[in-house]
Design a protein around this motif. Structure first.
Motif, PDB file in Angstrom:
ATOM      1  N   VAL A  82      22.588  67.448  17.204  1.00 22.21           N
ATOM      2  CA  VAL A  82      22.290  68.414  18.261  1.00 22.21           C
ATOM      3  C   VAL A  82      23.611  69.049  18.692  1.00 22.21           C
ATOM      4  O   VAL A  82      24.528  68.353  19.128  1.00 22.21           O
ATOM      5  CB  VAL A  82      21.597  67.745  19.468  1.00 22.21           C
ATOM      6  CG1 VAL A  82      21.366  68.769  20.577  1.00 22.21           C
ATOM      7  CG2 VAL A  82      20.286  67.105  19.038  1.00 22.21           C
ATOM      8  N   GLU A  83      23.703  70.378  18.557  1.00 22.85           N
ATOM      9  CA  GLU A  83      24.909  71.096  18.941  1.00 22.85           C
ATOM     10  C   GLU A  83      24.801  71.580  20.385  1.00 22.85           C
ATOM     11  O   GLU A  83      23.782  72.148  20.787  1.00 22.85           O
ATOM     12  CB  GLU A  83      25.122  72.307  18.015  1.00 22.85           C
ATOM     13  CG  GLU A  83      25.269  71.953  16.541  1.00 22.85           C
ATOM     14  CD  GLU A  83      26.633  71.384  16.199  1.00 22.85           C
ATOM     15  OE1 GLU A  83      27.466  71.218  17.110  1.00 22.85           O
ATOM     16  OE2 GLU A  83      26.870  71.110  15.011  1.00 22.85           O
ATOM     17  N   LYS A  84      25.876  71.342  21.157  1.00 22.37           N
ATOM     18  CA  LYS A  84      25.969  71.834  22.524  1.00 22.37           C
ATOM     19  C   LYS A  84      27.314  72.533  22.674  1.00 22.37           C
ATOM     20  O   LYS A  84      28.113  72.566  21.728  1.00 22.37           O
ATOM     21  CB  LYS A  84      25.847  70.669  23.506  1.00 22.37           C
ATOM     22  CG  LYS A  84      24.598  69.819  23.312  1.00 22.37           C
ATOM     23  CD  LYS A  84      24.638  68.548  24.151  1.00 22.37           C
ATOM     24  CE  LYS A  84      23.470  67.636  23.826  1.00 22.37           C
ATOM     25  NZ  LYS A  84      23.532  66.341  24.534  1.00 22.37           N
ATOM     26  N   GLN A  85      27.581  73.113  23.827  1.00 23.46           N
ATOM     27  CA  GLN A  85      28.865  73.767  24.026  1.00 23.46           C
ATOM     28  C   GLN A  85      29.984  72.729  24.050  1.00 23.46           C
ATOM     29  O   GLN A  85      30.002  71.830  24.897  1.00 23.46           O
ATOM     30  CB  GLN A  85      28.872  74.558  25.335  1.00 23.46           C
ATOM     31  CG  GLN A  85      30.168  75.337  25.548  1.00 23.46           C
ATOM     32  CD  GLN A  85      30.103  76.237  26.758  1.00 23.46           C
ATOM     33  OE1 GLN A  85      29.050  76.373  27.372  1.00 23.46           O
ATOM     34  NE2 GLN A  85      31.224  76.851  27.106  1.00 23.46           N
ATOM     35  N   ASP A  86      30.918  72.858  23.080  1.00 20.01           N
ATOM     36  CA  ASP A  86      32.072  71.957  22.967  1.00 20.01           C
ATOM     37  C   ASP A  86      31.675  70.494  22.811  1.00 20.01           C
ATOM     38  O   ASP A  86      32.455  69.593  23.134  1.00 20.01           O
ATOM     39  CB  ASP A  86      32.993  72.104  24.187  1.00 20.01           C
ATOM     40  CG  ASP A  86      33.597  73.489  24.285  1.00 20.01           C
ATOM     41  OD1 ASP A  86      33.763  74.139  23.240  1.00 20.01           O
ATOM     42  OD2 ASP A  86      33.901  73.922  25.413  1.00 20.01           O
ATOM     43  N   LEU A  87      30.474  70.239  22.330  1.00 23.53           N
ATOM     44  CA  LEU A  87      30.005  68.857  22.178  1.00 23.53           C
ATOM     45  C   LEU A  87      28.933  68.803  21.097  1.00 23.53           C
ATOM     46  O   LEU A  87      28.117  69.714  20.968  1.00 23.53           O
ATOM     47  CB  LEU A  87      29.418  68.345  23.502  1.00 23.53           C
ATOM     48  CG  LEU A  87      29.012  66.862  23.543  1.00 23.53           C
ATOM     49  CD1 LEU A  87      30.250  65.980  23.617  1.00 23.53           C
ATOM     50  CD2 LEU A  87      28.118  66.589  24.752  1.00 23.53           C
ATOM     51  N   ARG A  88      28.964  67.748  20.325  1.00 20.61           N
ATOM     52  CA  ARG A  88      27.902  67.497  19.347  1.00 20.61           C
ATOM     53  C   ARG A  88      27.386  66.087  19.561  1.00 20.61           C
ATOM     54  O   ARG A  88      28.164  65.156  19.771  1.00 20.61           O
ATOM     55  CB  ARG A  88      28.441  67.646  17.925  1.00 20.61           C
ATOM     56  CG  ARG A  88      27.471  67.142  16.851  1.00 20.61           C
ATOM     57  CD  ARG A  88      28.051  67.218  15.459  1.00 20.61           C
ATOM     58  NE  ARG A  88      28.173  68.599  15.013  1.00 20.61           N
ATOM     59  CZ  ARG A  88      28.532  68.950  13.770  1.00 20.61           C
ATOM     60  NH1 ARG A  88      28.824  68.012  12.888  1.00 20.61           N
ATOM     61  NH2 ARG A  88      28.622  70.215  13.429  1.00 20.61           N
ATOM     62  N   THR A  89      26.075  65.944  19.536  1.00 24.66           N
ATOM     63  CA  THR A  89      25.456  64.616  19.552  1.00 24.66           C
ATOM     64  C   THR A  89      24.866  64.365  18.175  1.00 24.66           C
ATOM     65  O   THR A  89      24.073  65.179  17.693  1.00 24.66           O
ATOM     66  CB  THR A  89      24.352  64.513  20.617  1.00 24.66           C
ATOM     67  OG1 THR A  89      24.929  64.720  21.908  1.00 24.66           O
ATOM     68  CG2 THR A  89      23.693  63.142  20.581  1.00 24.66           C
ATOM     69  N   HIS A  90      25.304  63.285  17.541  1.00 24.54           N
ATOM     70  CA  HIS A  90      24.644  62.956  16.270  1.00 24.54           C
ATOM     71  C   HIS A  90      24.029  61.567  16.369  1.00 24.54           C
ATOM     72  O   HIS A  90      24.481  60.704  17.120  1.00 24.54           O
ATOM     73  CB  HIS A  90      25.563  63.156  15.062  1.00 24.54           C
ATOM     74  CG  HIS A  90      26.574  62.103  14.796  1.00 24.54           C
ATOM     75  ND1 HIS A  90      27.766  62.383  14.162  1.00 24.54           N
ATOM     76  CD2 HIS A  90      26.609  60.754  15.019  1.00 24.54           C
ATOM     77  CE1 HIS A  90      28.458  61.267  14.019  1.00 24.54           C
ATOM     78  NE2 HIS A  90      27.776  60.276  14.529  1.00 24.54           N
ATOM     79  N   THR A  91      22.953  61.413  15.617  1.00 22.10           N
ATOM     80  CA  THR A  91      22.183  60.170  15.619  1.00 22.10           C
ATOM     81  C   THR A  91      22.199  59.598  14.221  1.00 22.10           C
ATOM     82  O   THR A  91      21.977  60.324  13.240  1.00 22.10           O
ATOM     83  CB  THR A  91      20.735  60.418  16.075  1.00 22.10           C
ATOM     84  OG1 THR A  91      20.755  60.993  17.387  1.00 22.10           O
ATOM     85  CG2 THR A  91      19.933  59.134  16.104  1.00 22.10           C
ATOM     86  N   VAL A  92      22.484  58.295  14.123  1.00 22.14           N
ATOM     87  CA  VAL A  92      22.497  57.617  12.832  1.00 22.14           C
ATOM     88  C   VAL A  92      21.438  56.523  12.824  1.00 22.14           C
ATOM     89  O   VAL A  92      21.013  56.040  13.876  1.00 22.14           O
ATOM     90  CB  VAL A  92      23.883  56.999  12.525  1.00 22.14           C
ATOM     91  CG1 VAL A  92      24.968  58.061  12.540  1.00 22.14           C
ATOM     92  CG2 VAL A  92      24.212  55.870  13.491  1.00 22.14           C
ATOM     93  N   ARG A  93      21.014  56.161  11.633  1.00 20.39           N
ATOM     94  CA  ARG A  93      20.130  55.005  11.464  1.00 20.39           C
ATOM     95  C   ARG A  93      21.012  53.832  11.057  1.00 20.39           C
ATOM     96  O   ARG A  93      21.469  53.742   9.923  1.00 20.39           O
ATOM     97  CB  ARG A  93      19.054  55.285  10.425  1.00 20.39           C
ATOM     98  CG  ARG A  93      18.087  54.119  10.221  1.00 20.39           C
ATOM     99  CD  ARG A  93      16.915  54.483   9.324  1.00 20.39           C
ATOM    100  NE  ARG A  93      15.958  55.341  10.024  1.00 20.39           N
ATOM    101  CZ  ARG A  93      15.726  56.618   9.712  1.00 20.39           C
ATOM    102  NH1 ARG A  93      16.387  57.184   8.717  1.00 20.39           N
ATOM    103  NH2 ARG A  93      14.841  57.327  10.382  1.00 20.39           N
ATOM    104  N   LEU A  94      21.260  52.925  12.014  1.00 17.36           N
ATOM    105  CA  LEU A  94      22.165  51.807  11.752  1.00 17.36           C
ATOM    106  C   LEU A  94      21.484  50.731  10.908  1.00 17.36           C
ATOM    107  O   LEU A  94      20.280  50.483  11.067  1.00 17.36           O
ATOM    108  CB  LEU A  94      22.632  51.176  13.065  1.00 17.36           C
ATOM    109  CG  LEU A  94      23.841  51.783  13.783  1.00 17.36           C
ATOM    110  CD1 LEU A  94      24.209  50.910  14.974  1.00 17.36           C
ATOM    111  CD2 LEU A  94      25.038  51.952  12.870  1.00 17.36           C
ATOM    112  N   PRO A  95      22.246  50.050  10.049  1.00 17.47           N
ATOM    113  CA  PRO A  95      21.701  48.901   9.318  1.00 17.47           C
ATOM    114  C   PRO A  95      21.216  47.835  10.304  1.00 17.47           C
ATOM    115  O   PRO A  95      21.827  47.640  11.363  1.00 17.47           O
ATOM    116  CB  PRO A  95      22.900  48.397   8.505  1.00 17.47           C
ATOM    117  CG  PRO A  95      23.827  49.557   8.408  1.00 17.47           C
ATOM    118  CD  PRO A  95      23.643  50.335   9.670  1.00 17.47           C
ATOM    119  N   PRO A  96      20.132  47.130   9.988  1.00 13.31           N
ATOM    120  CA  PRO A  96      19.577  46.120  10.906  1.00 13.31           C
ATOM    121  C   PRO A  96      20.587  45.072  11.357  1.00 13.31           C
ATOM    122  O   PRO A  96      20.546  44.621  12.509  1.00 13.31           O
ATOM    123  CB  PRO A  96      18.455  45.485  10.079  1.00 13.31           C
ATOM    124  CG  PRO A  96      18.044  46.556   9.107  1.00 13.31           C
ATOM    125  CD  PRO A  96      19.302  47.295   8.776  1.00 13.31           C
ATOM    126  N   ALA A  97      21.513  44.693  10.487  1.00 11.02           N
ATOM    127  CA  ALA A  97      22.482  43.641  10.833  1.00 11.02           C
ATOM    128  C   ALA A  97      23.414  44.063  11.959  1.00 11.02           C
ATOM    129  O   ALA A  97      24.021  43.206  12.611  1.00 11.02           O
ATOM    130  CB  ALA A  97      23.298  43.259   9.604  1.00 11.02           C
TER     131      ALA A  97
END
Length: 209
Positions: free
Chosen positions: A16-31
């Motif tokens: 998600v792009e915002k002004q001077d900021l980006r939010t990214h989401t990852v799928r983390l390994p279960p461990a």
């Protein structure tokens, strides 16, 4: 603090792009999920990021403009994979070397040389970081603690065993790609201190003459 022993890779599932900021989401390994809470630190390609939201195995992080400028995280797209490591805790084994998660710049991949059980990757260094890189020294490559194999002018190489190739995203790196660099903090401190002492002595000698 991090150890440079990458615990796996995580897929970018949303940006998600915002002004001077980006939010990214990852799928983390279960461990890597047990005990994870908002505010925790997780290194992405060696860059320390703070958890902002957790939804099952989908974990979000905010990236400031400076982070996007200094690292290769700004070029990520949905579907790309990043090396991930949760922050070390007191008592954990330090299998690599102590790393802060503060990226100093990026280096370009110039060559990838294959052999039966080894891969050698060459990188071109930014001029500002060349003084910190020497043969057999430590370096962080996209969060991986590695030993420098050889230095030639403005380039250096690392040698990778099959385990490193299987555990991290460096197996997919090709000439032209950019990787995050973290210089060993002790090396940086020693080089900067010696430079400062020599500069002071030179000024003292010039003043005395």
């Amino acid at each position: 603090m991090f150890t440079g022993i990458v615990q796996g890779t995580a897929e970018i599932v949303a940006i998600v792009e915002k002004q001077d900021l980006r939010t990214h989401t990852v799928r983390l390994p279960p461990a890597l999920l047990p005990g994870l809470q908002p505010g925790a630190s997780v290194a992405h390609n060696g860059c320390c990021l703070t958890v902002t939201a957790i939804d099952g195995d989908r974990v979000s992080f905010d990236l400031m403009r400076e982070t996007l400028r200094l690292t290769n995280l700004g070029s990520l797209q949905v579907g790309d994979r990043v090396n991930v490591e949760r922050a070390a805790r007191f008592g954990d084994d330090i299998g690599g070397h102590a790393m802060s998660g503060h990226i100093m710049g990026t280096a370009e991949v110039t060559q990838v040389l294959e052999s039966a059980n080894n891969r050698q990757v060459w990188f071109r260094l930014p001029e500002t970081l060349r003084k910190y890189v020497f043969t057999k020294g430590y370096i962080g490559i996209d969060g991986i603690s590695l030993t420098i194999g050889e230095v030639r002018g403005d380039e250096f190489c690392v040698n990778l065993i099959p385990e490193t190739l299987a555990r991290t995203n460096i197996a997919a790196r090709r000439p032209g790609d950019r990787i995050n660099l973290e210089i060993d903090p002790q090396t940086q401190a020693i080089v900067d201190t010696v430079e400062r002492v020599l500069a002071e002595r030179m000024r003292d000698n010039q003043s005395a003459s």
